[in-house]
Scaffold this active site. Structure first.
Site, short mmCIF file in Angstrom:
data_model
loop_
_atom_site.label_atom_id
_atom_site.label_comp_id
_atom_site.label_asym_id
_atom_site.label_seq_id
_atom_site.Cartn_x
_atom_site.Cartn_y
_atom_site.Cartn_z
N CYS A 3 45.52 44.44 41.52
CA CYS A 3 44.12 44.81 41.78
C CYS A 3 44.06 45.57 43.09
O CYS A 3 44.46 45.07 44.15
CB CYS A 3 43.25 43.56 41.84
SG CYS A 3 41.58 43.90 42.45
N ASP A 29 34.28 53.65 52.16
CA ASP A 29 34.62 54.24 50.86
C ASP A 29 35.43 55.51 51.08
O ASP A 29 35.13 56.31 51.96
CB ASP A 29 33.34 54.53 50.06
CG ASP A 29 33.62 54.74 48.59
OD1 ASP A 29 33.23 53.87 47.78
OD2 ASP A 29 34.25 55.76 48.23
N HIS A 45 39.33 37.16 44.09
CA HIS A 45 39.16 38.13 43.00
C HIS A 45 38.08 37.66 42.04
O HIS A 45 38.24 36.66 41.35
CB HIS A 45 40.49 38.34 42.26
CG HIS A 45 40.36 39.38 41.17
ND1 HIS A 45 40.46 40.73 41.42
CD2 HIS A 45 40.09 39.26 39.84
CE1 HIS A 45 40.27 41.40 40.29
NE2 HIS A 45 40.04 40.53 39.32
N ASN A 86 27.64 48.13 40.98
CA ASN A 86 27.81 48.69 39.65
C ASN A 86 28.58 47.67 38.82
O ASN A 86 29.66 47.23 39.22
CB ASN A 86 28.60 50.01 39.72
CG ASN A 86 27.87 51.07 40.52
OD1 ASN A 86 26.64 51.13 40.51
ND2 ASN A 86 28.61 51.91 41.23
N GLY A 92 28.76 52.01 35.75
CA GLY A 92 29.48 52.90 36.66
C GLY A 92 30.57 52.22 37.47
O GLY A 92 31.10 52.80 38.42
N THR A 94 34.12 51.31 38.47
CA THR A 94 35.45 51.89 38.21
C THR A 94 36.58 51.03 38.77
O THR A 94 37.73 51.24 38.42
CB THR A 94 35.56 53.31 38.83
OG1 THR A 94 35.33 53.22 40.24
CG2 THR A 94 34.55 54.26 38.20
N HIS A 99 32.30 44.41 44.12
CA HIS A 99 32.07 45.07 45.40
C HIS A 99 30.63 45.53 45.48
O HIS A 99 30.00 45.87 44.47
CB HIS A 99 33.03 46.24 45.62
CG HIS A 99 33.07 47.22 44.49
ND1 HIS A 99 33.77 47.01 43.34
CD2 HIS A 99 32.48 48.44 44.34
CE1 HIS A 99 33.62 48.04 42.52
NE2 HIS A 99 32.83 48.93 43.11
N HIS A 101 28.27 48.36 47.37
CA HIS A 101 28.22 49.59 48.16
C HIS A 101 27.07 49.46 49.16
O HIS A 101 25.96 49.10 48.76
CB HIS A 101 27.91 50.80 47.28
CG HIS A 101 28.93 51.09 46.21
ND1 HIS A 101 29.82 52.14 46.31
CD2 HIS A 101 29.19 50.50 45.02
CE1 HIS A 101 30.57 52.18 45.22
NE2 HIS A 101 30.21 51.19 44.42
#
Ligand code: 5GP
Ligand code: ZN
Length: 113
Positions: A3, A29, A45, A86, A92, A94, A99, A101
């Site tokens: 990961c 980021d 995780h 997301n 969205g 990925t 996480h 943002h």
């Protein structure tokens, strides 16, 4: 576990660290979408928001308390900012490690695309 964000939190992959404690890691980021674009992640995780439950949900409150400190540090607390999660492909997401943002430093449009 293979990961990306577990490896970043463990320091195995370099990142621009903004904050760290025993439970949380925050870093810039790699493809910033705003003057301030920070990712805040749990060290444990958790695949996505779908995996938040009664046993692990305390980390989410901790992440938001850390976010407030980071916003003050980054000088965006007063003007305002956005915290986004997301979830899943349609949302969205990925990277399959929970996480949040934090985006700030410019006026943000609503709704997001
Ligand atoms: P998502 O699309 O899953 O919500 O967000 C993943 C974010 O991780 C994206 O904004 C992407 O730019 C960022 N990202 C992907 N790989 C890396 C990396 O290796 N280092 C850093 N710092 N950010 C990454
Ligand atoms: Zn992970």
């Amino acid at each position: 576990m293979d990961c990306l964000f577990c490896k970043i939190a463990a320091g195995e992959i370099p990142s621009a660290k903004v904050y760290e404690d025993e439970k949380v890691y925050a870093f810039r980021d790699i493809e910033p979408q705003a003057p301030v674009h920070i990712l805040i992640i749990p060290k444990v995780h958790i695949k996505s928001a779908n995996e938040i439950n009664d046993e692990n949900c305390a980390i989410v409150g901790h992440i938001f308390s850390v976010a407030a400190k980071i916003a003050a540090q980054e000088g965006i607390a007063e003007d305002g900012y956005r915290i986004v999660n997301n979830c899943g492909e349609g949302g969205g997401q990925t990277v399959g490690h929970l996480h949040f943002h934090m985006l700030g430093g410019r006026a943000l449009a609503w709704p997001p695309g």
